[in-house]
Design a protein around this motif. Sequence first.
Motif, mmCIF file in Angstrom:
data_model
loop_
_atom_site.group_PDB
_atom_site.id
_atom_site.type_symbol
_atom_site.label_atom_id
_atom_site.label_comp_id
_atom_site.label_asym_id
_atom_site.label_seq_id
_atom_site.Cartn_x
_atom_site.Cartn_y
_atom_site.Cartn_z
ATOM 1 N N TYR A 80 0.854 -1.187 0.000
ATOM 2 C CA TYR A 80 0.000 0.000 0.000
ATOM 3 C C TYR A 80 0.892 1.239 0.000
ATOM 4 C CZ TYR A 80 -4.182 -2.834 0.768
ATOM 5 O OH TYR A 80 -5.224 -3.722 0.612
ATOM 6 N N HIS A 81 1.455 1.529 -1.164
ATOM 7 C CA HIS A 81 2.502 2.551 -1.239
ATOM 8 C C HIS A 81 1.986 3.974 -1.093
ATOM 9 C CE1 HIS A 81 1.115 2.611 -5.440
ATOM 10 N NE2 HIS A 81 1.623 3.828 -5.498
ATOM 11 N N TYR A 82 0.661 4.179 -1.119
ATOM 12 C CA TYR A 82 0.145 5.537 -0.932
ATOM 13 C C TYR A 82 0.497 6.095 0.453
ATOM 14 C CZ TYR A 82 -2.448 6.305 -5.243
ATOM 15 O OH TYR A 82 -2.774 6.535 -6.553
ATOM 16 N N ARG A 83 0.773 5.227 1.395
ATOM 17 C CA ARG A 83 1.193 5.697 2.718
ATOM 18 C C ARG A 83 2.503 6.478 2.644
ATOM 19 N NH1 ARG A 83 -0.201 1.569 7.606
ATOM 20 N NH2 ARG A 83 -2.278 0.905 6.922
ATOM 21 N N PHE A 84 3.257 6.298 1.559
ATOM 22 C CA PHE A 84 4.546 6.953 1.406
ATOM 23 C C PHE A 84 4.482 8.173 0.485
ATOM 24 C CE2 PHE A 84 5.267 2.567 2.577
ATOM 25 C CZ PHE A 84 6.264 2.653 3.527
ATOM 26 N N VAL A 85 3.291 8.523 0.008
ATOM 27 C CA VAL A 85 3.121 9.726 -0.807
ATOM 28 C C VAL A 85 3.239 10.948 0.105
ATOM 29 C CG1 VAL A 85 1.463 11.036 -2.199
ATOM 30 C CG2 VAL A 85 1.752 8.580 -2.579
ATOM 31 N N ASP A 86 3.921 11.968 -0.369
ATOM 32 C CA ASP A 86 4.249 13.146 0.426
ATOM 33 C C ASP A 86 3.029 13.762 1.113
ATOM 34 O OD1 ASP A 86 5.817 15.217 1.461
ATOM 35 O OD2 ASP A 86 5.633 16.441 -0.346
ATOM 36 N N SER A 87 1.971 14.021 0.355
ATOM 37 C CA SER A 87 0.802 14.678 0.937
ATOM 38 C C SER A 87 0.099 13.786 1.951
ATOM 39 C CB SER A 87 -0.180 15.084 -0.166
ATOM 40 O OG SER A 87 -0.601 13.962 -0.910
ATOM 41 N N VAL A 88 0.163 12.470 1.764
ATOM 42 C CA VAL A 88 -0.444 11.542 2.723
ATOM 43 C C VAL A 88 0.325 11.555 4.033
ATOM 44 C CG1 VAL A 88 -0.964 9.120 3.201
ATOM 45 C CG2 VAL A 88 -1.424 10.062 0.934
ATOM 46 N N MET A 89 1.651 11.526 3.954
ATOM 47 C CA MET A 89 2.468 11.554 5.172
ATOM 48 C C MET A 89 2.263 12.856 5.939
ATOM 49 S SD MET A 89 6.029 9.604 4.128
ATOM 50 C CE MET A 89 6.467 10.677 2.761
ATOM 51 N N LEU A 90 2.106 13.969 5.222
ATOM 52 C CA LEU A 90 1.846 15.242 5.892
ATOM 53 C C LEU A 90 0.460 15.238 6.541
ATOM 54 C CD1 LEU A 90 2.801 18.066 6.592
ATOM 55 C CD2 LEU A 90 1.992 18.844 4.355
ATOM 56 N N ALA A 91 -0.507 14.648 5.855
ATOM 57 C CA ALA A 91 -1.848 14.544 6.439
ATOM 58 C C ALA A 91 -1.812 13.725 7.724
ATOM 59 C CB ALA A 91 -2.810 13.929 5.434
ATOM 60 N N LYS A 92 -1.025 12.652 7.736
ATOM 61 C CA LYS A 92 -0.904 11.833 8.943
ATOM 62 C C LYS A 92 -0.337 12.655 10.097
ATOM 63 C CE LYS A 92 -0.994 7.858 11.206
ATOM 64 N NZ LYS A 92 -2.274 7.238 11.610
ATOM 65 N N GLU A 93 0.666 13.458 9.808
ATOM 66 C CA GLU A 93 1.236 14.335 10.849
ATOM 67 C C GLU A 93 0.225 15.353 11.342
ATOM 68 O OE1 GLU A 93 5.215 15.959 10.324
ATOM 69 O OE2 GLU A 93 5.546 14.588 8.648
ATOM 70 N N SER A 94 -0.737 15.719 10.503
ATOM 71 C CA SER A 94 -1.726 16.740 10.852
ATOM 72 C C SER A 94 -2.872 16.208 11.696
ATOM 73 C CB SER A 94 -2.331 17.350 9.572
ATOM 74 O OG SER A 94 -1.344 17.859 8.711
ATOM 75 N N MET A 95 -3.041 14.895 11.779
ATOM 76 C CA MET A 95 -4.225 14.322 12.408
ATOM 77 C C MET A 95 -4.416 14.721 13.871
ATOM 78 S SD MET A 95 -6.092 13.002 10.188
ATOM 79 C CE MET A 95 -7.295 12.336 11.337
ATOM 80 N N PRO A 96 -3.348 14.901 14.686
ATOM 81 C CA PRO A 96 -3.591 15.373 16.050
ATOM 82 C C PRO A 96 -4.318 16.721 16.089
ATOM 83 C CG PRO A 96 -1.392 14.459 15.894
ATOM 84 C CD PRO A 96 -1.927 14.509 14.495
ATOM 85 N N GLU A 97 -4.062 17.590 15.103
ATOM 86 C CA GLU A 97 -4.744 18.886 15.061
ATOM 87 C C GLU A 97 -6.138 18.768 14.465
ATOM 88 O OE1 GLU A 97 -2.268 22.496 14.163
ATOM 89 O OE2 GLU A 97 -0.861 20.959 13.463
ATOM 90 N N VAL A 98 -6.379 17.750 13.648
ATOM 91 C CA VAL A 98 -7.728 17.500 13.140
ATOM 92 C C VAL A 98 -8.636 17.060 14.279
ATOM 93 C CG1 VAL A 98 -9.112 15.994 11.640
ATOM 94 C CG2 VAL A 98 -6.957 16.952 10.802
ATOM 95 N N GLY A 99 -8.062 16.303 15.218
ATOM 96 C CA GLY A 99 -8.839 15.791 16.338
ATOM 97 C C GLY A 99 -9.624 14.559 15.944
ATOM 98 N N THR A 100 -10.550 14.143 16.768
ATOM 99 C CA THR A 100 -11.351 12.959 16.490
ATOM 100 C C THR A 100 -12.103 13.120 15.181
ATOM 101 O OG1 THR A 100 -11.666 12.579 18.855
ATOM 102 C CG2 THR A 100 -13.171 11.442 17.347
ATOM 103 N N PRO A 101 -11.948 12.198 14.237
ATOM 104 C CA PRO A 101 -12.659 12.313 12.958
ATOM 105 C C PRO A 101 -14.172 12.270 13.156
ATOM 106 C CG PRO A 101 -10.895 10.683 12.830
ATOM 107 C CD PRO A 101 -11.056 11.026 14.277
#
Length: 344
Positions: free
Chosen positions: A123-144
């Motif tokens: 599942y190589h999309y986990r290594f796409v730049d924008s996806v990795m940045l989104a993962k780092e952003s999730m604490p600020e997104v809060g509970t989905p």
Amino acid sequence: MKRLKMGLIGAGGIAENRHIPAYHALSEQVEITAVQDVNLVRAKEVAEKYAIPNVFEDYLELLNHVDAVTICTPNKFHETIAVAALNQGVHVLCEKPMAMNADEGKRMLEAAEANNKRLMIGYHYRFVDSVMLAKESMPEVGTPIVTRVQALRQRKVPGWGVFINKDLQGGGSLIDWGCHLLDTALWLVAPSKPTEVNAQTYQCLSKQPDQVNEWGSYDHEALDVDDHVSAYIRFDNGSTLLFECSWAANIKADKTHISIAGENGGVNVFPYEFYQPKYQRMMETKTKTTGDQEEAALLQAKNFIDACFGKDTLKSNPKDALLVTKVIDAIYESSEKGKSIFID
């Protein structure tokens, strides 16, 4: 420095276009020492083209000569090959999806754990730049609260290989293309876990004669897989995911979309944008990211190699991949039975 001895099982397009270039770019860490394919002529062509020293017709024989394998076969053979490799002490990078169904995936996971070997699903999309940045952003997104996923193609049924063969692939647009974004979305919203799925699969446009199809001709009468899927997925925390994928939609253009609206903010992945209420107004943050698939393949390969040497943990771990397969199973079952399916 010791190099990982890599064997390729399956010498088709995904091996040649994604994995071989990545391993060659990492030649200080890995060497492709063997290739196997049931089509021995094809295996020899790839071996000659890329200076791979050993060619095998039987993958079991190949396992005696490598430290790790990359499985690039039709989905039907993922479990059998992976379990055999793991039981022989060989690490496995297996192309997505994990397997034809969750039962097969469980056996792969059990073999990896029993033999203490690495099992990674591609599942190589986990290594796409924008996806990795989104993962780092999730604490600020809060509970989905609500996640939206669309993996839509305008008339692009893969007309080559065995993509339209249910016996060999297990499914169509969902198990081939939609699974990438489904995995990505589930990874982003973790630790939220899916618990209920209500879905509908379609097999309509791709069955029509006189096809308009960008990706080559195919036998519309032989196609027996889904070409369009929609699903509504509930999570254990009450959040939901709206999912849609297609090979052959009558839409304006292809669409690759993941967005997550959370309690404290929101994120759009392609392209990356972050939204947050601040200073009594809605703030929008944008930054440059890449969607480079070759770079993602390279990072995936490096992560796998480093994990085999004990220098890193797998960013795409088999437990996550098994969960994706469970959701895929539930989507197909929900459509077949016309009711919601619960995931344990």
